[in-house]
Design a protein around this motif. Structure first.
Motif, PDB file in Angstrom:
ATOM      1  N   THR B 142     -32.141 -32.782 -60.843  1.00 34.32           N
ATOM      2  CA  THR B 142     -33.040 -31.743 -61.343  1.00 34.32           C
ATOM      3  C   THR B 142     -32.710 -30.406 -60.715  1.00 34.32           C
ATOM      4  O   THR B 142     -31.985 -30.355 -59.722  1.00 34.32           O
ATOM      5  N   THR B 143     -33.282 -29.336 -61.278  1.00 41.39           N
ATOM      6  CA  THR B 143     -33.251 -28.053 -60.579  1.00 41.39           C
ATOM      7  C   THR B 143     -34.476 -27.998 -59.657  1.00 41.39           C
ATOM      8  O   THR B 143     -35.456 -28.727 -59.853  1.00 41.39           O
ATOM      9  N   LEU B 144     -34.415 -27.108 -58.670  1.00 45.88           N
ATOM     10  CA  LEU B 144     -35.472 -27.087 -57.647  1.00 45.88           C
ATOM     11  C   LEU B 144     -36.825 -26.657 -58.216  1.00 45.88           C
ATOM     12  O   LEU B 144     -37.877 -27.065 -57.723  1.00 45.88           O
ATOM     13  N   GLY B 145     -36.810 -25.855 -59.272  1.00 50.48           N
ATOM     14  CA  GLY B 145     -38.075 -25.414 -59.859  1.00 50.48           C
ATOM     15  C   GLY B 145     -38.876 -26.565 -60.439  1.00 50.48           C
ATOM     16  O   GLY B 145     -40.105 -26.546 -60.433  1.00 50.48           O
ATOM     17  N   GLU B 146     -38.193 -27.568 -60.934  1.00 52.43           N
ATOM     18  CA  GLU B 146     -38.903 -28.715 -61.487  1.00 52.43           C
ATOM     19  C   GLU B 146     -39.529 -29.542 -60.349  1.00 52.43           C
ATOM     20  O   GLU B 146     -40.567 -30.182 -60.546  1.00 52.43           O
ATOM     21  N   LYS B 148     -40.729 -28.126 -57.652  1.00 52.00           N
ATOM     22  CA  LYS B 148     -41.919 -27.321 -57.374  1.00 52.00           C
ATOM     23  C   LYS B 148     -43.018 -27.593 -58.414  1.00 52.00           C
ATOM     24  O   LYS B 148     -44.180 -27.763 -58.063  1.00 52.00           O
ATOM     25  N   ASN B 149     -42.645 -27.677 -59.673  1.00 48.89           N
ATOM     26  CA  ASN B 149     -43.634 -27.796 -60.739  1.00 48.89           C
ATOM     27  C   ASN B 149     -44.204 -29.199 -60.918  1.00 48.89           C
ATOM     28  O   ASN B 149     -45.310 -29.350 -61.407  1.00 48.89           O
ATOM     29  N   TYR B 172     -39.564 -24.397 -51.984  1.00 50.90           N
ATOM     30  CA  TYR B 172     -39.236 -25.115 -53.218  1.00 50.90           C
ATOM     31  C   TYR B 172     -40.000 -26.431 -53.406  1.00 50.90           C
ATOM     32  O   TYR B 172     -40.501 -26.693 -54.489  1.00 50.90           O
ATOM     33  N   ASP B 408     -28.663 -26.978 -56.432  1.00 51.90           N
ATOM     34  CA  ASP B 408     -28.970 -27.645 -57.704  1.00 51.90           C
ATOM     35  C   ASP B 408     -28.121 -27.087 -58.840  1.00 51.90           C
ATOM     36  O   ASP B 408     -28.494 -27.202 -60.009  1.00 51.90           O
TER      37      ASP B 408
ATOM     38  N   LEU C 123     -31.213 -20.745 -67.832  1.00 47.03           N
ATOM     39  CA  LEU C 123     -31.114 -20.661 -66.369  1.00 47.03           C
ATOM     40  C   LEU C 123     -29.663 -20.819 -65.906  1.00 47.03           C
ATOM     41  O   LEU C 123     -29.296 -20.373 -64.837  1.00 47.03           O
ATOM     42  N   ASN C 331     -28.831 -37.687 -65.463  1.00 46.80           N
ATOM     43  CA  ASN C 331     -29.945 -36.962 -66.043  1.00 46.80           C
ATOM     44  C   ASN C 331     -30.057 -35.662 -65.270  1.00 46.80           C
ATOM     45  O   ASN C 331     -29.834 -35.640 -64.068  1.00 46.80           O
ATOM     46  N   CYS C 332     -30.354 -34.573 -65.930  1.00 44.94           N
ATOM     47  CA  CYS C 332     -30.597 -33.339 -65.189  1.00 44.94           C
ATOM     48  C   CYS C 332     -31.715 -32.543 -65.841  1.00 44.94           C
ATOM     49  O   CYS C 332     -31.588 -32.085 -66.965  1.00 44.94           O
ATOM     50  N   ASP C 333     -32.821 -32.410 -65.095  1.00 44.69           N
ATOM     51  CA  ASP C 333     -33.963 -31.633 -65.583  1.00 44.69           C
ATOM     52  C   ASP C 333     -33.747 -30.160 -65.240  1.00 44.69           C
ATOM     53  O   ASP C 333     -33.335 -29.852 -64.120  1.00 44.69           O
ATOM     54  N   THR C 334     -34.038 -29.281 -66.178  1.00 44.21           N
ATOM     55  CA  THR C 334     -34.006 -27.854 -65.877  1.00 44.21           C
ATOM     56  C   THR C 334     -35.419 -27.300 -65.994  1.00 44.21           C
ATOM     57  O   THR C 334     -36.056 -27.454 -67.043  1.00 44.21           O
ATOM     58  N   GLU C 335     -35.882 -26.685 -64.940  1.00 46.56           N
ATOM     59  CA  GLU C 335     -37.252 -26.199 -64.864  1.00 46.56           C
ATOM     60  C   GLU C 335     -37.623 -25.325 -66.056  1.00 46.56           C
ATOM     61  O   GLU C 335     -36.883 -24.421 -66.440  1.00 46.56           O
ATOM     62  N   CYS C 336     -38.762 -25.636 -66.645  1.00 46.69           N
ATOM     63  CA  CYS C 336     -39.374 -24.815 -67.703  1.00 46.69           C
ATOM     64  C   CYS C 336     -38.508 -24.659 -68.947  1.00 46.69           C
ATOM     65  O   CYS C 336     -38.865 -23.895 -69.838  1.00 46.69           O
ATOM     66  N   TYR C 521     -43.679 -20.245 -61.697  1.00 44.99           N
ATOM     67  CA  TYR C 521     -43.112 -21.533 -62.096  1.00 44.99           C
ATOM     68  C   TYR C 521     -41.596 -21.663 -61.986  1.00 44.99           C
ATOM     69  O   TYR C 521     -41.054 -22.753 -62.129  1.00 44.99           O
ATOM     70  N   TYR C 522     -40.899 -20.575 -61.782  1.00 45.41           N
ATOM     71  CA  TYR C 522     -39.446 -20.669 -61.656  1.00 45.41           C
ATOM     72  C   TYR C 522     -39.053 -20.682 -60.182  1.00 45.41           C
ATOM     73  O   TYR C 522     -39.825 -20.283 -59.314  1.00 45.41           O
ATOM     74  N   SER C 523     -37.842 -21.104 -59.918  1.00 43.75           N
ATOM     75  CA  SER C 523     -37.343 -21.106 -58.538  1.00 43.75           C
ATOM     76  C   SER C 523     -36.378 -19.951 -58.308  1.00 43.75           C
ATOM     77  O   SER C 523     -35.786 -19.856 -57.253  1.00 43.75           O
TER      78      SER C 523
END
Lengths: 126, 444, 547
Positions: B142-146, B148-149, B172, B408, C123, C331-336, C521-523
């Motif tokens: 994942t990215t670090l923002g996820e 956090k969220n 984070y 990330d 992003l 798998n890779c999640d990208t925030e928002c 909500y973003y990093s």
């Protein structure tokens, strides 16, 4: 007194700060030449903070100072017989085995060493 | 003019600057810069490591831009000498890159291709085994923002972010509030697995102490439980962790909404290495049958992730790469720098923004002392001291623009604070590549 | 050296200008096709050869974070396909996901000169742009993922369509992308937020938002049209890969309500049957709809037997595929913004579903009444590598070859389709349409895909060969902007391609709304998010907003 222990090189915030000042500067040299030992191991070996000890791995040996390891505040930490030294030229000198088992990575955090101390002043100066 | 009256200091404030000290690559720095003194006097939002990074990277104009055998030379002379060393070598090794911009990394790989050299980054003695784990079994991440969220379960395994990545927790992963974590820390469980307690243990809800060298067994035991099996009591003896503790840990991991396993050198630098990383990736994969689970290696240097990323896109492989057949080959253990040096194979080395003379195993260091080396570094190090050609470089992020990849894989831009009289890595690499091309053409 | 050149004696296939195999001269000056050049201009004699515009690929995964992860985790695949460098070109690795330079050279070897990367979260914009810069030869651009964007979901939830449109335009500018991409709209939210759940129907509610995929689809199609983007919203439909999904596809196309939309790799969304059971072909239903609705265009996403890798922002799909063989999985999640899944895969002739997919793709090609709206792709590398294009062209052009190939596949699957009843053979002109003229037109790249005066001199010259696979495998000459870089099948130069982006206007006030969302909500910092103009050189393709 001499014992065989597991040496785990590690990173510390202090070492991180010191390396920004410069790797040839005193703060870095000091931080990377101070081994952290669990208090009960220190007691058994008769070591006090600042005492000099000899670490020996294979044909290599170094002399470093020691201090008690800071443990977590809330938990019982039973890791005895393991000593920790911030990464640097001294920990590398004890990494006498470059074998990486085909990975590129030596067993950097698992060095079996003999620890001897406290050393007399003249010996540790030499 | 009365010289006793101090001139008004020439101050500049740089907002949204990026700290490239560690893999967190925090981009919310507010730097106060004294342009006359060429130094950063304040770094708002920085952690203790970041503060030192910014405070200590002033410019020492007394240092020569380049040295050969310890003697000051012009940049051109040094580039010419470096090119000759590399072109004349039969097995040149290019190593480092983790404290350099992705722009410089791209040029570095180009140079390696041109030279038919070996190229490797500090990953090989960092999270290289994690890369091998990825190649073997994949990786949910994942990215670090996820984090956090969404993450209500944070595991720190074999890493100590409170000392090494201070803002990983505070900025984070642990403390911040996020989209679905309205109460921040209160909505999260933090578990720390390590061979000893550390400052990170102090922020954890649960500490699990594992016997040194038995992380693999503990990870495998958890996999067995997550896949519905039962544990043999031998696991307790092997790992030093009571069976009920392992069971409790497994059920906690399975019952969260969104979990993450951060891990560090405690897994990659000990018995098992890439097997440990693979086991951890597989544990997270298994956990995805029950909930959402991801992993994230806590990467060290500011752009070590960029080195993996750039090498992967240019060559197909993340580290440990050799071009001597005219195309890239990848083989950890064969083309990784420690091994090449320990076997005494390299006959020249170009070390870019790293310090193997302080970090490598003793036999590797012994060999490097015997061969001509070229070093790129803003500061004197054991490596620059041992190098035949030593370049003094501007510091990335503080003096030079460009891109770095956070742990990330998110690319973050750099906003330099002040100009350095020294060239950047890229400023040296470009003419060096040009010179190498000229010398190679002349050879034919 | 003069930059003028004349190609003589070649048979010209330039469907955009209605030239179908005539022998004519093509004159080139300063990178463009011109009316004439002086008599003493250097010539390429293309006698016995076929001259076409450089190929244009509307949908491939060639660069960016997921492509790079797929590269990084398959050393076993690169190992047997090295790509040596030459005096003019960089070395690299081949395989199903080649390294960047090798990708460019290999596309160029097929005669392609423009390729669009199909899906990147904003992003990671800097990442994809850096890789595209390192992708040799080709002109390129990329589509930015917007179908699972939390901020846009919020705007939509509140019915704030004006702000929605401004935010989309801001995002396109910030990421320097070419158009809007939707992948399984709403699905990643479910995946990340609800323990790996997924969304199937476009009227289901999206997890934790009070909207449906249909609303997201409609809003993004409208926005792309309103902003006047050169290429409309590029849509990977919901429910991809599942039996019975053709109704979702029809629903999605209907949601466009007559406005322009592009449905990508539509083969993967043309299945009948019950969910969880074997699929059937609904190529006819899908083709009929597209034939009758000129606002819809599609690329096929042909499956080719052999190695592939599934790499997609449709994370639940990759997880489903992982259960097929429990192979290594990313798998890779990208925030928002997105999710992503990657899994190595192999299409096998003896497997019912794989044969069915292969046959459906061919049916879609052969049933398309308007080849300008059903163009060639394999969704590289999802349906197979782009290196399969020559074989695919032969399948389309050579009925006997098609029958011969059909004999070796799963007969139960084959016979459940109408493939054997379709006798159509594509002409060279139609191949020129589906591989260059139509993709260029659908992309709104006015200087590409044709050989008229003023066009970019991206030109491919093939030796004419009865075996069309052999013919299209390696071009004899390829020019990029008038620069000859493949001569007698060998690289003689390494020209640098452009990166295209759009930059639609928007009301800057939207930034005051996006900024606090980022802070929460973003990093990354809002101010560091847009790609700096100094970071990469791009060429802006104009937009024509609807007043």
């Amino acid at each position: 007194m001499t014992e065989t222990m597991l040496l785990v090189p590690m990173r510390t915030a202090k070492q991180g700060v010191a390396l920004n000042q410069g790797k040839l500067k005193d703060a870095y040299k000091k931080e990377t030449s101070t081994v952290e030992i669990k208090q009960e191991d220190m007691d058994r070996l008769g070591l006090k903070t600042g005492d000099r000890v000899r670490l020996r791995a294979g044909t290599e040996e170094v002399i470093v100072s020691c201090k008690p390891r800071k443990e977590g505040k809330k938990v019982q930490d039973t890791a005895t017989g393991i000593i920790f030294l911030p990464y640097g030229p001294i920990s590398s000198a004890l990494m006498t085995d470059g074998d990486t088992a085909g990975t590129g990575m030596p067993d950097s955090k698992h060095l079996i060493v003999e620890i001897e101390g406290p050393l007399a002043q003249e010996e540790s100066d030499g | 003019m009365d010289s006793s009256v101090a001139a008004e200091p020439n101050i500049r404030v740089v907002k949204n600057a990026t700290c490239t000290f560690c893999g967190c690559v925090c981009d919310d720095m507010e730097l106060t810069v004294d342009l006359d003194q060429k130094r950063i006097t304040k770094a708002k939002n920085a952690c203790v490591l970041g503060k030192a990074w910014f405070a200590e990277h002033s410019v020492d104009e007394s240092r020569p831009v380049a040295m050969i055998e310890g003697k000051e030379v012009s940049l051109d002379e040094a580039i010419d000498e470096a090119a000759k060393i590399l072109v004349n070598a039969r097995f040149p090794v290019i190593y480092g890159m983790s404290n350099s911009t992705s722009e410089a990394q791209r040029e570095t790989v180009k140079m390696a291709d041109l030279l038919s050299a070996n190229v490797d980054s500090t990953s090989s003695v960092c999270h290289g085994p994690t890369g091998m784990g990825l190649q073997g079994v994949g990786e949910p991440t994942t990215t670090l923002g996820e984090v956090k969220n969404r993450a209500d379960m944070i595991v720190y395994w074999g890493c100590n972010p409170s000392d090494c990545h201070p803002r990983l927790s505070t900025h984070y992963a642990v403390n911040p509030k996020g989209m679905y974590i309205p109460n921040g820390r209160k909505d999260r469980t933090v578990i720390n697995v390590d061979v000893r307690s550390t400052t990170t243990t102090n922020i954890a809800d649960v500490f699990v102490q594992v016997k040194p060298g038995s992380d693999f067994e503990l990870l495998w035991g958890l996999r067995i439980l997550v896949r519905g099996g039962k544990l043999n009591p031998a696991f307790e003896e092997q790992t030093g962790v009571p069976i009920d503790v392992i069971e409790n840990l497994a059920s906690r991991l399975m019952s969260c909404n969104y979990g993450i396993l951060f891990f560090g050198m405690g897994l990659t630098m000990t018995r098992g290495r890439h097997y440990n990383a693979s086991a951890l990736h597989m544990l997270a994969t298994d956990l995805n049958e029950h909930t959402h689970f991801v992993v994230k290696p806590a990467r060290g240097h500011g752009n070590v992730t960029g080195a993996d990323t750039v090498m992967s896109w240019q060559t197909g492989y993340p580290f440990g790469i050799n071009f001597n057949r005219g195309y890239p080959r990848h083989e950890p253990g064969e083309f990784t720098t420690t091994d090449i040096m320990c076997r005494g194979e390299a006959d020249a080395a170009c070390i870019i923004a790293s310090d193997p003379m302080a970090n490598f195993a003793k036999p590797a260091i012994d060999h490097m002392k015997k061969i001509p080396m070229i070093s790129f570094d803003p500061k004197p190090t054991p490596t620059s001291q041992a190098a035949r050609v030593a370049f003094t470089t501007a510091c990335y992020g503080i003096n030079t623009p460009g891109t770095v990849y956070r742990m990330d894989d998110i690319p973050i831009p750099l906003r330099p604070a002040f100009e350095s009289p020294f060239p950047s890595d890229l400023d040296i690499l470009k003419p060096l590549v040009k010179r190498i091309r000229e010398l190679k053409r002349a050879q034919y | 050296m003069s930059s003028a050149l004349r190609i003589v004696n070649g048979k010209i296939y330039d469907p955009a200008n209605n030239i179908d195999g005539e022998v004519r001269d093509i004159c080139i000056q300063d990178g463009k096709i011109v009316e004439s050049v002086p008599g003493d201009t250097p010539k390429i004699d293309a006698h016995g050869m076929v001259v076409m515009p450089g190929g244009v690929d509307i949908h491939s995964h060639i660069a960016g974070p997921k492509t790079n992860l797929a590269r990084k985790f398959q050393p076993e695949d690169h190992r047997y396909d090295p790509h040596p460098g030459t005096e003019f070109t960089r070395s690299g690795a081949g395989g199903i996901v080649p390294s960047t330079f090798a990708t460019g050279y290999r596309f160029a070897t097929l005669g392609y000169t423009t390729v669009m990367e199909a899906a990147v979260p904003p992003l990671s914009a800097r990442h994809v742009l850096e890789e595209l810069e390192d992708t040799a030869i080709l002109d390129k651009g990329y589509y930015v993922l917007m179908g699972n964007n939390s901020f846009l979901h919020r705007m939509l939830e509140k019915g704030r369509m004006e702000e929605f449109r401004n935010a989309v335009a801001w995002w396109l500018n910030a990421s320097k992308a070419y158009t809007i991409k939707l992948v399984c709209p709403g699905g990643d939210e479910q995946w990340k937020g609800d323990k790996n759940a997924t969304i199937n129907q476009i009227d289901e509610k999206i997890h934790s938002f009070d909207i449906t995929p249909r609303q997201v689809i409609k809003a993004l199609i409208d926005t792309a049209n309103d902003l006047g983007l050169p290429h409309p919203a590029h849509i990977h439909c919901n429910n991809l890969g599942h039996s019975g999904n053709y109704t979702t596809t029809l629903d999605t196309m209907r949601a466009a309500e007559g406005r322009k939309a592009h449905i990508t790799h539509i083969q993967f969304n043309s299945y009948g049957g019950e969910p969880g059971k074997n699929p059937t072909s609904k190529a006819k239903e899908i083709s009929d709809f597209i034939n009758e609705n000129p606002n819809i265009s599609a690329d096929v996403g042909q499956v080719m037997f052999g190695k592939s890798v599934s790499m997609t922002a449709d994370a639940p799909l990759a997880w489903m595929l992982r259960h097929v063989k429990e192979r290594k999985w990313i798998n890779c999640d990208t925030e928002c913004e997105s999710g992503c899944g990657i899994i190595p895969f192999e299409y096998q002739q003896n497997v019912y579903t794989h044969t069915l997919q292969w046959a459906i793709g061919l049916e879609l090609f052969l049933m398309a009444k308007d080849p300008w709206r059903m163009v060639l792709s394999t969704d590289h590398p999802n349906g197979g590598s782009f290196l399969n294009y020559p074989r695919l062209i032969r399948l389309l052009m050579d009925r006997d070859f098609r029958k011969q190939e059909a004999a070796a596949v799963n007969q139960k699957a084959l016979l459940s389709t109408s493939l054997l009843d379709l006798d159509r053979e594509y002409s060279l002109q139609e191949i020129a349409i589906v591989t260059r003229a139509a993709p260029a037109r659908l992309l709104g790249l006015k200087h590409k895909g044709h050989l008229g005066v003023g066009a970019d001199a991206d030109i491919t010259i093939y030796d004419e060969h009865e075996n069309r696979e052999e013919m299209f495998k390696t071009a004899r000459y390829v020019l990029k902007d008038g620069h000859l870089f493949i001569k007698n099948h060998e690289f003689c130069a390494d020209p640098v391609g452009r990166i295209y982006q759009v930059a639609p206007d928007y009301d800057k006030k939207i930034e005051d709304e996006i900024r606090p969302f980022f802070d929460e909500y973003y990093s990354v910092q809002f101010d560091n998010y847009p790609v700096f103009d100094t970071h990469v050189e791009t060429e802006i393709v104009p937009t024509y907003p609807v007043q």
